[in-house]
Enzyme design. Structure first.
Site, PDB file in Angstrom:
ATOM      1  N   LYS A 246       0.843  -1.198   0.000  1.00 53.28           N
ATOM      2  CA  LYS A 246       0.000   0.000   0.000  1.00 53.28           C
ATOM      3  C   LYS A 246       0.878   1.247   0.000  1.00 53.28           C
ATOM      4  O   LYS A 246       1.961   1.238   0.571  1.00 53.28           O
ATOM      5  CB  LYS A 246      -0.853   0.040   1.284  1.00 53.28           C
ATOM      6  CG  LYS A 246      -1.998  -0.942   1.326  1.00 53.28           C
ATOM      7  CD  LYS A 246      -2.806  -0.750   2.600  1.00 53.28           C
ATOM      8  CE  LYS A 246      -3.879  -1.823   2.731  1.00 53.28           C
ATOM      9  NZ  LYS A 246      -4.906  -1.741   1.667  1.00 53.28           N
ATOM     10  N   ARG A 320      -9.757 -11.648   3.098  1.00 55.10           N
ATOM     11  CA  ARG A 320     -10.636 -12.747   2.656  1.00 55.10           C
ATOM     12  C   ARG A 320      -9.948 -14.102   2.816  1.00 55.10           C
ATOM     13  O   ARG A 320     -10.619 -15.114   2.973  1.00 55.10           O
ATOM     14  CB  ARG A 320     -11.070 -12.496   1.201  1.00 55.10           C
ATOM     15  CG  ARG A 320      -9.944 -12.482   0.218  1.00 55.10           C
ATOM     16  CD  ARG A 320     -10.336 -11.852  -1.115  1.00 55.10           C
ATOM     17  NE  ARG A 320     -10.446 -10.386  -1.027  1.00 55.10           N
ATOM     18  CZ  ARG A 320     -10.816  -9.608  -2.032  1.00 55.10           C
ATOM     19  NH1 ARG A 320     -11.139 -10.147  -3.196  1.00 55.10           N
ATOM     20  NH2 ARG A 320     -10.882  -8.301  -1.879  1.00 55.10           N
TER      21      ARG A 320
HETATM   22  N1  BES Z   1      -7.956  -3.684   4.723  1.00 52.82           N
HETATM   23  C1  BES Z   1      -8.100  -3.417   3.343  1.00 52.82           C
HETATM   24  C2  BES Z   1      -9.429  -2.707   3.014  1.00 52.82           C
HETATM   25  C3  BES Z   1      -9.589  -1.312   3.527  1.00 52.82           C
HETATM   26  C4  BES Z   1      -9.365  -0.225   2.708  1.00 52.82           C
HETATM   27  C5  BES Z   1     -10.048  -1.071   4.808  1.00 52.82           C
HETATM   28  C6  BES Z   1      -9.567   1.061   3.186  1.00 52.82           C
HETATM   29  C7  BES Z   1     -10.234   0.201   5.296  1.00 52.82           C
HETATM   30  C8  BES Z   1     -10.006   1.273   4.474  1.00 52.82           C
HETATM   31  C9  BES Z   1      -8.057  -4.717   2.567  1.00 52.82           C
HETATM   32  O1  BES Z   1      -7.227  -5.692   3.068  1.00 52.82           O
HETATM   33  C10 BES Z   1      -7.527  -4.395   1.203  1.00 52.82           C
HETATM   34  O2  BES Z   1      -6.418  -4.003   1.116  1.00 52.82           O
HETATM   35  N2  BES Z   1      -8.381  -4.570   0.180  1.00 52.82           N
HETATM   36  C11 BES Z   1      -7.966  -4.289  -1.143  1.00 52.82           C
HETATM   37  C12 BES Z   1      -8.531  -5.366  -2.016  1.00 52.82           C
HETATM   38  C13 BES Z   1      -7.997  -5.317  -3.421  1.00 52.82           C
HETATM   39  C14 BES Z   1      -6.524  -5.676  -3.435  1.00 52.82           C
HETATM   40  C15 BES Z   1      -8.775  -6.301  -4.283  1.00 52.82           C
HETATM   41  C16 BES Z   1      -8.550  -2.928  -1.523  1.00 52.82           C
HETATM   42  O3  BES Z   1      -9.664  -2.601  -1.126  1.00 52.82           O
HETATM   43  O4  BES Z   1      -7.834  -2.177  -2.182  1.00 52.82           O
HETATM   44 MN    MN Z   2      -5.248  -5.526   2.365  1.00 52.27          MN
END
Ligand code: BES
Ligand code: MN
Ligand code: ZN
Length: 463
Positions: A246, A320
């Site tokens: 990230k 997930r």
């Molecule tokens: N924990 C994040 C989701 C999230 C994003 C929570 C913003 C709170 C605020 C999750 O693990 C994640 O990174 N999801 C990705 C999924 C993607 C790689 C398909 C996302 O939402 O970008």
């Molecule tokens: Mn994530």
């Protein structure tokens, strides 16, 4: 720190340094009006003279021959009015106040508790001033219930607000173990036990961190329970994204990636304090998603507890993977229906914004029960479709599934992925938006909101 007490004396008689009067649709209450007659209309003149229109949140502090008065606009919900009032009173030096009633005394009390929350553990300032509030027309038992629910929400908020260097998976397990004295059974599995069970997806996410994972199982089984609810919470104590790293801005909030787990733990705490006559079973796969020479990779194929294999196409879609194993485990433990909460996707935030959680249900009746419970609790959720046509986005050339779809419908494909791992009715609440407040709001300061605790309790009460 506030305390709430039931008060009976008529408004004009009470001996307190401050009296809080509500203004609704520009008018004082009948009791407020009666008092204003004694003051020869001073309150009304001051309110109108200040040009206040009675929009929620507006307030006016007055010193009069009859003492100090705080006039507060309360058009809208009692819970929000209570929350705003608690925050307003935090700015004054009064140690005691009398509060006149609103129709929903319970919601007012709950709002006062939630609005008074602060997270000051790491602030080198003197502690909070104690503030005693005397609520007119609310019974002691109602205040007691609000306090217990708020204790659950506070517990969840504290866990979310704790920094990730402190709240490791082991520390989250310790927090769960602290519920034992309340009569909650807690079992914690270490890395070895998790591996022996065959939770290959959960372990893969965890393996990049030097802080070992923990699988936390909770049971609250009061005598004569009238039903059973199984709860699963996402427990990423920190989510860097892994090799699908990230950016820094997106990472700061990721200490809150265990908000689903926090909501489950907060609900257990409140349920035990309240003595709810229902069984609660809880499951949390707690770990960190980090980078190292041991971390999982893009392209890895994982074997889940359910037996299904998953090809990792993005290491940031880690929640997930941990949930797949936690859900399969819950079903093995005899769950009849599952409520699962997770900060799962940014896509849910894009779709519904920061205040509304996305609700997905594999069975309409179960989804509707949770939706109505959330409404009663005053937590905003909105149904989204588990669109079967999008299932093909999760097809992998080498494994049973891959862990991400394409860019569109991200909250839906995430929910579809989870649904692959359970047969019993599942409700998935994607709380990525409402779990963490970017700024102060009616019911509390910025940071962890404890979203989900009150919905879980409403669902449980309704079993
Ligand atoms: N924990 C994040 C989701 C999230 C994003 C929570 C913003 C709170 C605020 C999750 O693990 C994640 O990174 N999801 C990705 C999924 C993607 C790689 C398909 C996302 O939402 O970008
Ligand atoms: Mn994530
Ligand atoms: Zn995450």
């Amino acid at each position: 720190m506030i305390t709430l007490h039931a008060a009976e004396a008529p408004l004009w008689q009470a001996q307190v340094p401050l009296k809080v009067l509500w203004v609704r649709q520009g008018k004082l209450s009948p009791q407020g009006e009666a008092l204003d007659i004694r003051l020869e209309g001073l309150l009304r003149r001051a309110w109108e003279g200040a040009g206040l229109k009675g929009e929620s949140g507006e307030s006016l502090l007055l010193a009069t021959p009859e003492g100090h008065f705080l006039l507060v606009a309360a058009d809208g919900y009692a819970r929000q009015a209570g929350g705003r009032l608690a925050q307003l009173l935090g700015r004054y030096a009064f140690l005691e106040a009398l509060v006149e009633p609103l129709e929903d005394g319970y919601a007012l009390a709950e709002g006062l508790w939630l609005g008074a929350y602060r997270f000051l553990r790491y602030k080198g300032q003197p502690g909070e001033r104690p503030l005693a509030l005397h609520l007119l027309g609310v019974e002691e038992g109602v205040l007691e219930r609000a306090r217990k629910v708020a204790e659950g929400v506070y517990f969840a908020r504290d866990l979310v607000n704790e920094p990730p260097n402190v709240l490791t998976p082991e520390a989250l397990a310790e927090a769960a173990l602290a519920l034992r004295p309340l009569g909650v059974e807690v079992e914690v599995l270490d890395e070895e036990a998790i591996a022996a069970l065959g939770m290959g997806a959960f372990l893969a996410v965890a393996q990049g961190s030097a802080n070992p994972p923990r699988f936390i199982q909770l049971r609250y089984r009061p005598e004569g329970a009238r039903g059973r609810l199984d709860l699963v919470g996402k427990g990423l104590t920190f989510d860097s994204g892994g090799y699908s790293l990230k950016p820094t801005e997106g990472m700061a909030a990721m200490k809150g990636d265990m908000a689903g787990a926090a909501a489950v733990l907060g609900a257990f705490k409140a349920a035990a304090l309240l003595g709810l006559p229902v069984e609660l079973w809880g499951y949390i796969a707690a770990c960190e998603n980090l980078i190292s020479g041991r971390a999982y990779r893009v392209g890895d194929v994982l074997k889940t507890l359910s037996g299904k294999t998953v090809e990792v196409m993005n290491t940031d879609a880690e929640g997930r993977l941990t949930l797949a194993d936690a859900l399969a485990y819950a079903e093995r433990q005899g769950a009849e229906r599952i409520l699962e909460l997770s900060t799962l996707t940014g896509a849910a935030v894009v779709a519904l914004g920061e205040e509304v959680a996305a609700l997905f249900a594999t069975e309409a009746a179960w989804g509707e029960r949770v939706r109505q419970a959330a409404q009663r609790a005053g937590e905003k959720v909105w149904p989204m479709p588990l669109e079967a046509a999008y299932r093909e986005k999760l097809k992998s050339p080498v494994a049973d599934l891959k862990n991400v779809g394409d860019r569109s419908g991200g909250a839906i494909t995430a929910a579809l992925f989870l649904a692959e791992f359970v047969r019993v009715p599942l409700v998935h609440l994607d709380i990525a938006g409402p779990a963490f407040a970017k700024k102060a709001h009616a019911l509390g300061p910025e940071g962890g909101t404890g979203f989900g605790v009150r919905t879980i309790l409403e669902v449980a009460q309704d079993l």
